[in-house]
Design an enzyme around this catalytic site. Structure first.
Site, short mmCIF file in Angstrom:
data_model
loop_
_atom_site.label_atom_id
_atom_site.label_comp_id
_atom_site.label_asym_id
_atom_site.label_seq_id
_atom_site.Cartn_x
_atom_site.Cartn_y
_atom_site.Cartn_z
N ASP A 51 0.82 -1.19 -0.13
CA ASP A 51 -0.20 -0.02 -0.03
C ASP A 51 0.97 1.18 -0.07
OD1 ASP A 51 -2.68 1.25 0.29
OD2 ASP A 51 -1.63 2.32 1.80
N TYR A 56 3.08 9.93 0.09
CA TYR A 56 4.21 9.40 1.04
C TYR A 56 5.59 9.68 0.37
CZ TYR A 56 0.08 6.54 2.67
OH TYR A 56 -0.93 6.17 3.16
N LYS A 80 -2.06 6.12 -4.28
CA LYS A 80 -3.31 7.08 -4.21
C LYS A 80 -3.03 8.41 -4.86
CE LYS A 80 -3.69 4.87 0.29
NZ LYS A 80 -2.46 4.65 0.92
N1 NAP Z 1 -5.58 6.25 3.53
C1 NAP Z 1 -5.15 6.92 4.24
O1 NAP Z 1 -5.50 8.20 4.70
C2 NAP Z 1 -3.99 6.38 5.32
C3 NAP Z 1 -3.84 6.83 6.56
C4 NAP Z 1 -2.76 6.32 7.47
C5 NAP Z 1 -2.34 5.00 6.96
N2 NAP Z 1 -2.46 4.56 5.64
C6 NAP Z 1 -1.82 3.20 5.52
O2 NAP Z 1 -1.99 2.27 6.26
C7 NAP Z 1 -1.01 1.64 6.73
C8 NAP Z 1 -0.66 1.21 8.16
O3 NAP Z 1 -1.06 2.37 9.13
P1 NAP Z 1 -0.11 3.21 10.12
O4 NAP Z 1 1.04 3.25 9.58
O5 NAP Z 1 -0.88 4.41 10.31
O6 NAP Z 1 -0.58 2.44 11.49
P2 NAP Z 1 -0.23 0.84 11.87
O7 NAP Z 1 0.06 -0.19 10.99
O8 NAP Z 1 -1.63 0.67 12.78
O9 NAP Z 1 0.87 0.97 13.00
C9 NAP Z 1 2.14 1.24 12.69
C10 NAP Z 1 2.86 1.34 14.16
O10 NAP Z 1 2.87 0.23 14.93
C11 NAP Z 1 3.95 -0.32 15.24
N3 NAP Z 1 3.83 -1.62 15.05
C12 NAP Z 1 3.90 -2.40 13.84
N4 NAP Z 1 3.68 -3.82 14.08
C13 NAP Z 1 3.67 -3.98 15.35
C14 NAP Z 1 3.87 -4.91 16.27
N5 NAP Z 1 3.31 -6.16 15.64
N6 NAP Z 1 3.76 -4.77 17.75
C15 NAP Z 1 4.02 -3.42 18.01
N7 NAP Z 1 3.88 -2.59 17.23
C16 NAP Z 1 3.91 -2.63 16.21
C17 NAP Z 1 4.85 0.25 14.23
O11 NAP Z 1 6.33 0.49 14.59
P3 NAP Z 1 7.73 0.07 13.88
O12 NAP Z 1 7.53 0.31 12.44
O13 NAP Z 1 8.56 0.46 14.74
O14 NAP Z 1 7.70 -1.46 13.90
C18 NAP Z 1 4.42 1.68 13.78
O15 NAP Z 1 4.78 2.45 14.85
C19 NAP Z 1 0.16 2.96 6.54
O16 NAP Z 1 1.59 2.52 6.17
C20 NAP Z 1 -0.29 3.43 5.15
O17 NAP Z 1 0.15 2.57 4.18
C21 NAP Z 1 -3.47 5.12 4.87
#
Ligand code: NAP
Length: 293
Positions: A51, A56, A80
């Site tokens: 994704d 980004y 996107k």
């Molecule tokens: N469409 C939109 O508007 C939008 C908005 C936000 C995000 N997104 C997409 O969704 C993806 C994921 O969302 P996100 O990055 O916001 O949040 P997330 O995946 O819910 O959380 C990522 C965070 O959790 C930590 N983490 C990951 N795996 C873990 C585990 N097994 N145990 C403990 N902590 C863990 C990561 O740290 P480390 O990296 O240090 O492991 C990072 O700080 C994004 O990367 C993006 O592609 C889309």
């Protein structure tokens, strides 16, 4: 033509018949310099959905990983349209830039990142995506952060229903109403920030489910998404966590455990922008201010 994914990859079928892996790798806030390495590691541990987003500012890194691994025919790639590029002609141009950076001939899924109702350009942007889809440049088109009113409008005006709505969804903010609306329209919900950016894992029902099944709290949360039928895209910069987040087989949450996690939903807990008001252009300067290097 569908892409062939390895045996054991969980998939969902989109309303237009395209098959999409159910677990993907998120790339938000991966620094440009680190994106190629992280995506190559994600592909190595078994992710087959990446994704990404123009906002980004790391599409080149994703493209470099696809080239270096030679895996683009076996990986489902999403990007996107950034807010600053909304509009018919500008969306067509932005798509070509993204396609060139990613180095793909045909993109698997293209999403409008935010509706930005104040600018009133999402309908023209949607018409551009429909054209690109009809021309065969994209295999599936969808939206992100769209609420029912926004979706109803593009469907009423164009007759084309988005196949995916990528929305914020994690235990403390799971948007059951929007998910029910999408289910009724045949739209697959893709959960972004599925772990609540790491902050959603200390609640009692999650700790209890993790303990009962001998898994980590993150795995319990991600399994809850899977069993709810959502596509999920956890992000981690660390290979051990990438593995952990993909390793969701071999246990099943009970109906009671599922219901207890559902109960954690609180509409006050949104972490991302409000789809009705979020209107940052998502230029590199904006994104740097939000922690994207
Ligand atoms: N469409 C939109 O508007 C939008 C908005 C936000 C995000 N997104 C997409 O969704 C993806 C994921 O969302 P996100 O990055 O916001 O949040 P997330 O995946 O819910 O959380 C990522 C965070 O959790 C930590 N983490 C990951 N795996 C873990 C585990 N097994 N145990 C403990 N902590 C863990 C990561 O740290 P480390 O990296 O240090 O492991 C990072 O700080 C994004 O990367 C993006 O592609 C889309």
């Amino acid at each position: 033509m569908d892409k062939q994914f390895d045996d054991g990859i969980r998939t969902v079928e989109l309303a237009n018949g395209i098959v999409m892996p159910q677990i993907g790798f998120g790339t938000y806030k991966l620094p440009v310099a680190d994106t190629q390495r992280a995506v190559e590691e994600a592909l190595e541990v078994g992710y087959r959905l990446i994704d990404n987003a123009a906002a980004y500012n790391n599409e080149e890194g994703v493209g470099a990983a696809l080239r270096a691994t030679g895996m683009s025919d076996r990986v489902f790639v999403t990007t996107k349209l950034r807010n600053a590029d909304q509009g018919y002609d500008s969306a067509l141009r932005a798509f070509e830039e993204s396609r060139a950076k990613l180095g793909v001939d045909v993109l698997d899924l293209y999403l409008i990142h935010w509706p930005v109702p104040r600018w009133d350009r999402y309908l023209d942007s949607w018409r551009a995506l429909v054209r690109l889809y009809e021309e065969g440049a994209i295999r599936a088109i969808g939206v992100s952060n769209f609420l029912p009113d926004h979706i109803d409008r593009i469907v009423n005006e164009t007759g084309v229903v988005p196949v995916v709505d990528q929305i914020e969804s994690h235990p403390s903010y799971s948007q059951p109403g929007l998910c029910a609306y999408c289910a009724e329209k045949g739209i697959v919900v893709e959960a972004f920030s599925p772990l609540g950016r790491g902050s959603d894992m200390a609640s009692e029902p999650i700790l209890a489910a993790a303990k009962a099944h001998g898994v980590t709290p993150a795995q319990a949360v991600l399994r809850w998404h899977l069993q709810s039928g959502r596509v999920l895209i956890p992000k981690s910069a660390h290979i051990e966590r990438m593995r952990e987040n993909l390793d969701l087989d071999g246990f099943e949450l009970s109906a009671d455990e599922m219901a207890a996690i559902d109960e954690l939903d609180d509409p006050a807990n949104r972490m991302s922008g409000d789809p009705n008001t979020f209107d940052l252009p998502q230029t590199p300067k904006d994104m740097a201010a939000r922690g994207c290097k």
